[in-house]
Design a protein around this motif. Sequence first.
Motif, PDB file in Angstrom:
ATOM      1  N   ARG A 279       0.828  -1.210   0.000  1.00  0.00           N
ATOM      2  CA  ARG A 279       0.000   0.000   0.000  1.00  0.00           C
ATOM      3  C   ARG A 279       0.863   1.260   0.000  1.00  0.00           C
ATOM      4  O   ARG A 279       1.894   1.322   0.660  1.00  0.00           O
ATOM      5  N   ASN A 280       0.425   2.225  -0.751  1.00  0.00           N
ATOM      6  CA  ASN A 280       1.072   3.535  -0.826  1.00  0.00           C
ATOM      7  C   ASN A 280       2.464   3.474  -1.470  1.00  0.00           C
ATOM      8  O   ASN A 280       3.235   4.417  -1.387  1.00  0.00           O
ATOM      9  N   VAL A 281       2.726   2.336  -2.083  1.00  0.00           N
ATOM     10  CA  VAL A 281       3.920   2.199  -2.921  1.00  0.00           C
ATOM     11  C   VAL A 281       3.451   1.848  -4.339  1.00  0.00           C
ATOM     12  O   VAL A 281       3.786   2.514  -5.297  1.00  0.00           O
ATOM     13  N   VAL A 282       2.627   0.805  -4.420  1.00  0.00           N
ATOM     14  CA  VAL A 282       2.094   0.341  -5.702  1.00  0.00           C
ATOM     15  C   VAL A 282       0.751   1.020  -5.994  1.00  0.00           C
ATOM     16  O   VAL A 282       0.524   1.541  -7.088  1.00  0.00           O
ATOM     17  N   ILE A 283      -0.120   0.960  -4.999  1.00  0.00           N
ATOM     18  CA  ILE A 283      -1.452   1.555  -5.093  1.00  0.00           C
ATOM     19  C   ILE A 283      -1.699   2.314  -3.796  1.00  0.00           C
ATOM     20  O   ILE A 283      -1.342   1.838  -2.716  1.00  0.00           O
ATOM     21  N   ALA A 284      -2.332   3.488  -3.895  1.00  0.00           N
ATOM     22  CA  ALA A 284      -2.590   4.304  -2.710  1.00  0.00           C
ATOM     23  C   ALA A 284      -3.772   3.738  -1.914  1.00  0.00           C
ATOM     24  O   ALA A 284      -4.680   3.122  -2.478  1.00  0.00           O
ATOM     25  N   ASP A 285      -3.750   3.968  -0.603  1.00  0.00           N
ATOM     26  CA  ASP A 285      -4.862   3.598   0.268  1.00  0.00           C
ATOM     27  C   ASP A 285      -6.213   4.032  -0.299  1.00  0.00           C
ATOM     28  O   ASP A 285      -7.180   3.268  -0.277  1.00  0.00           O
ATOM     29  N   GLU A 286      -6.266   5.270  -0.804  1.00  0.00           N
ATOM     30  CA  GLU A 286      -7.552   5.817  -1.248  1.00  0.00           C
ATOM     31  C   GLU A 286      -8.179   4.969  -2.354  1.00  0.00           C
ATOM     32  O   GLU A 286      -9.393   4.869  -2.460  1.00  0.00           O
ATOM     33  N   VAL A 287      -7.355   4.328  -3.150  1.00  0.00           N
ATOM     34  CA  VAL A 287      -7.872   3.468  -4.218  1.00  0.00           C
ATOM     35  C   VAL A 287      -8.278   2.107  -3.655  1.00  0.00           C
ATOM     36  O   VAL A 287      -9.383   1.616  -3.890  1.00  0.00           O
ATOM     37  N   LEU A 288      -7.370   1.504  -2.870  1.00  0.00           N
ATOM     38  CA  LEU A 288      -7.647   0.166  -2.333  1.00  0.00           C
ATOM     39  C   LEU A 288      -8.852   0.182  -1.398  1.00  0.00           C
ATOM     40  O   LEU A 288      -9.589  -0.802  -1.298  1.00  0.00           O
ATOM     41  N   ASP A 289      -9.040   1.285  -0.682  1.00  0.00           N
ATOM     42  CA  ASP A 289     -10.169   1.373   0.246  1.00  0.00           C
ATOM     43  C   ASP A 289     -11.406   1.991  -0.398  1.00  0.00           C
ATOM     44  O   ASP A 289     -12.444   2.138   0.257  1.00  0.00           O
ATOM     45  N   GLY A 290     -11.288   2.343  -1.657  1.00  0.00           N
ATOM     46  CA  GLY A 290     -12.409   3.018  -2.324  1.00  0.00           C
ATOM     47  C   GLY A 290     -13.261   2.066  -3.141  1.00  0.00           C
ATOM     48  O   GLY A 290     -12.978   0.861  -3.211  1.00  0.00           O
ATOM     49  N   PRO A 291     -14.281   2.600  -3.780  1.00  0.00           N
ATOM     50  CA  PRO A 291     -15.270   1.759  -4.481  1.00  0.00           C
ATOM     51  C   PRO A 291     -14.764   1.143  -5.783  1.00  0.00           C
ATOM     52  O   PRO A 291     -15.375   0.198  -6.283  1.00  0.00           O
ATOM     53  N   GLN A 292     -13.660   1.644  -6.326  1.00  0.00           N
ATOM     54  CA  GLN A 292     -13.202   1.114  -7.612  1.00  0.00           C
ATOM     55  C   GLN A 292     -12.353  -0.159  -7.482  1.00  0.00           C
ATOM     56  O   GLN A 292     -12.191  -0.905  -8.434  1.00  0.00           O
ATOM     57  N   SER A 293     -11.847  -0.403  -6.271  1.00  0.00           N
ATOM     58  CA  SER A 293     -10.998  -1.591  -6.072  1.00  0.00           C
ATOM     59  C   SER A 293     -11.847  -2.859  -6.068  1.00  0.00           C
ATOM     60  O   SER A 293     -12.848  -2.965  -5.357  1.00  0.00           O
ATOM     61  N   ILE A 294     -11.428  -3.841  -6.876  1.00  0.00           N
ATOM     62  CA  ILE A 294     -12.111  -5.143  -6.858  1.00  0.00           C
ATOM     63  C   ILE A 294     -11.111  -6.253  -6.506  1.00  0.00           C
ATOM     64  O   ILE A 294     -11.302  -7.414  -6.842  1.00  0.00           O
ATOM     65  N   VAL A 295     -10.068  -5.874  -5.781  1.00  0.00           N
ATOM     66  CA  VAL A 295      -8.988  -6.837  -5.520  1.00  0.00           C
ATOM     67  C   VAL A 295      -9.441  -8.007  -4.637  1.00  0.00           C
ATOM     68  O   VAL A 295      -8.928  -9.127  -4.778  1.00  0.00           O
ATOM     69  N   ILE A 296     -10.391  -7.772  -3.743  1.00  0.00           N
ATOM     70  CA  ILE A 296     -10.822  -8.861  -2.857  1.00  0.00           C
ATOM     71  C   ILE A 296     -11.709  -9.844  -3.633  1.00  0.00           C
ATOM     72  O   ILE A 296     -11.545 -11.067  -3.534  1.00  0.00           O
ATOM     73  N   GLN A 297     -12.618  -9.308  -4.406  1.00  0.00           N
ATOM     74  CA  GLN A 297     -13.438 -10.172  -5.280  1.00  0.00           C
ATOM     75  C   GLN A 297     -12.530 -10.995  -6.198  1.00  0.00           C
ATOM     76  O   GLN A 297     -12.727 -12.198  -6.373  1.00  0.00           O
ATOM     77  N   GLU A 298     -11.535 -10.318  -6.748  1.00  0.00           N
ATOM     78  CA  GLU A 298     -10.578 -10.972  -7.640  1.00  0.00           C
ATOM     79  C   GLU A 298      -9.880 -12.133  -6.916  1.00  0.00           C
ATOM     80  O   GLU A 298      -9.822 -13.257  -7.431  1.00  0.00           O
ATOM     81  N   ALA A 299      -9.391 -11.873  -5.713  1.00  0.00           N
ATOM     82  CA  ALA A 299      -8.706 -12.928  -4.953  1.00  0.00           C
ATOM     83  C   ALA A 299      -9.660 -14.076  -4.628  1.00  0.00           C
ATOM     84  O   ALA A 299      -9.286 -15.248  -4.666  1.00  0.00           O
TER      85      ALA A 299
END
Lengths: 317, 317, 317
Positions: A279-299
């Motif tokens: 976090r905050n190196v590759v992708i910012a918190d605001e993205v990972l914690d926001g509505p556009q992130s689908i990383v958990i569904q993906e996993a």
Amino acid sequence: MKQFISVEDVPGVPQIADIALDYKKNPFKDKGLGENKTLGMIFLNPSLRTRLSTQVAARNLGMEVVVFNIDKEGWALEMNDGVVMNGSTTEHVKEAAAVMGQYFDIMAIRTFPGLKDKEEDYTEKYINQFIKYAGKPIVSLESATLHPLQSLTDVITIRERWNQPRKPKVVMTWAPHVRALPQAVPNSFAQWMNAWGEVDFVITHPEGYELDPKFSGKAPIIHNQKEALEGADFVYVKNWSSYKDYGKITCTDQSWMVTNETLKDTNNASVMHCLPVRRNVVIADEVLDGPQSIVIQEAGNRTWAAQAVLSEILKAR
Amino acid sequence: MKQFISVEDVPGVPQIADIALDYKKNPFKDKGLGENKTLGMIFLNPSLRTRLSTQVAARNLGMEVVVFNIDKEGWALEMNDGVVMNGSTTEHVKEAAAVMGQYFDIMAIRTFPGLKDKEEDYTEKYINQFIKYAGKPIVSLESATLHPLQSLTDVITIRERWNQPRKPKVVMTWAPHVRALPQAVPNSFAQWMNAWGEVDFVITHPEGYELDPKFSGKAPIIHNQKEALEGADFVYVKNWSSYKDYGKITCTDQSWMVTNETLKDTNNASVMHCLPVRRNVVIADEVLDGPQSIVIQEAGNRTWAAQAVLSEILKAR
Amino acid sequence: MKQFISVEDVPGVPQIADIALDYKKNPFKDKGLGENKTLGMIFLNPSLRTRLSTQVAARNLGMEVVVFNIDKEGWALEMNDGVVMNGSTTEHVKEAAAVMGQYFDIMAIRTFPGLKDKEEDYTEKYINQFIKYAGKPIVSLESATLHPLQSLTDVITIRERWNQPRKPKVVMTWAPHVRALPQAVPNSFAQWMNAWGEVDFVITHPEGYELDPKFSGKAPIIHNQKEALEGADFVYVKNWSSYKDYGKITCTDQSWMVTNETLKDTNNASVMHCLPVRRNVVIADEVLDGPQSIVIQEAGNRTWAAQAVLSEILKAR
């Protein structure tokens, strides 16, 4: 299906994706398929998602699962032929693979690149030794240059979210990282996107980060991230080390980190990452914690990808 | 039951204890209850009894079990928010917990206190991050400040041995140790004894070893071990480091070690310990090898405590 | 069968070998035998074949299996009596074994010799502590001085390949190695060959490598490898450290390595090794990769040996 090492092993990308999505709806429908069959999962380096999801997938099919961290619970394997083994390796892969092939019906292997010797890594020396000697179907849990279970997951994640008649624009963007990482995930994602064909696929990265053209194929490569992301429906974020200047970090430009600003000109793109993500190196918190992130569904979809692969191999035996 | 973190999560101490004792009589009566459900057991530090007994308990209920030593088989998790992850942590608990929640129906977690920062430990930062992000019921396999599976075990061990109409006198005594240990077991034992109410509960320890009053409650605290143990029916032995002078060893007085002499004025008390126990430091050989020790029976009961907890969570889903 | 520590525990060598070979033909015929029974597999040091084959064998019988690498997932055990445990050991084997005995129906243990103190190793201190305190049948997964699952495997491998009326000539030959290895495999092989009696058994090694006569028994010992191998039908290759000059390497003569030349005067002998084998140190590539090597078939038979042993113990309970 006889093995699962790359996209070339599947009957067709949409077909295997549909099998996976069927399992997502009904995980236990083939619980008899794996009866009295054992999956051996062999790790030469650590894994979280791949290990856990594949283990769950195999059990959903009624398979027995044996997990073996050979690096920690076993010993160092010799991978080179003709060596006088008077050093630190205790067993040759010829024996180790062949012996494990005696115990298991399918063998899933996690190997990794050294990132020192491009030739050695790109000939997939490690996993090919297992394929050669195990005498049983091999499933890659990530190899030196490819990560097909991740890519199949990514296909089904895009497939289940996209319901418009036009092709989605999928942009894979390089992002910074503090360590030199393999090219396996981006190589594999590019290979699957190209093979799938139902997406408009674009790659963006700093100059010098070109992937092996064998995998990036005809996908447009744009060195301006902002330009590349315009109108994107899916943004696939990943760091990788240089293929050209092999295994090196040649760019540390933090402006490549994916933030809300980065996503501004996309089509409210869904953001994907294979995880783990710094976090905050590759992708910012605001993205990972926001509505556009689908990383958990993906996993979460990793399970269904693994289940589709194992079921196709079981059916072919 | 929605989770199992402390005594506050159970419907009632005697009720859950009876469920556990029923499983002891008939371990396989609910073998269908966990069908197609997977328990993920995640360890951030080592465990013997907790791991093995919970694994057996889950299988008795027909659950699949995946054990994952994340500290050894995975990588270091970041627990703090807003961090730029350019250091030694590879994945944030936000992702790790949420992802594992995708694969498992119940997640059992073993965390531990740092014993440096009382505030951090007593807010249960680690396990609370898993509760917050996993999206699935969490079972504590010991957290920074509590060990409820151990305490439920202790309740059922006392319950099955005590058959007199009067309340038994249960004395928890501090004992020496060479390392600074958590307060989790004594906190939790005190919390459960107080909540249970069917025992006369007394605590004895050197001055300076007072537990957090939130857990010790109204239990009498006696600094003279001999006086405290008079007439005891059960002696619960445990070392812990200081809560006041947080995480420190402020007493090394070996006269607190439990010997036959220590037990002389008890009511032929049964001696309990959660194990592992350092012999001849915490408890003398003569006690552990003698007829008053019930530590093995106690450890055996761990299975039934875990089975009761898992079954109640499964029934509530 | 009450336990499986040495050949003395089996009803008869041909009988147990036949049970194993029956399972090879029909692995799942007794899948109900282990229902609701749990095998605990406890490792104090690493293992590949033994662990994987025994795990598969137990599942073939319908048993639950819990694998516990106590050295890595747990902590150091104290093996000595009367010790004040204020050092590096966290738990005494008295408690650890007795507690695990509460959770498991059968316990399989892998221990090892220190190769420093012959008396300590040859009294089998470690595994005997488990036998004494576990209260459940113990299966040796290799102990300080014996490896009976390997030897039973070797018996069935010879038995299934030999179809002539005369007894086969079986020669066990010492071979070089870079590390000091236990005598467990050769001791055990000698013990089983002698007990079996259906082979002409010969031992060859450099002077100073005599095994404990308790195990080598009346087998001819020939110090000239060439002479010993004449007319051999099976050549069993193994390195071991000196028993006399305990735990030492007293010979590094590479002419003892088994090559095609070594095998010239045998009766086209089948070459066996328990694995792992250091190539071109113990046995040359040309032999391991050639038609006389049966090491993979031998390793595959580990499953059936383990299944026979577990089934006999289950039937006796």
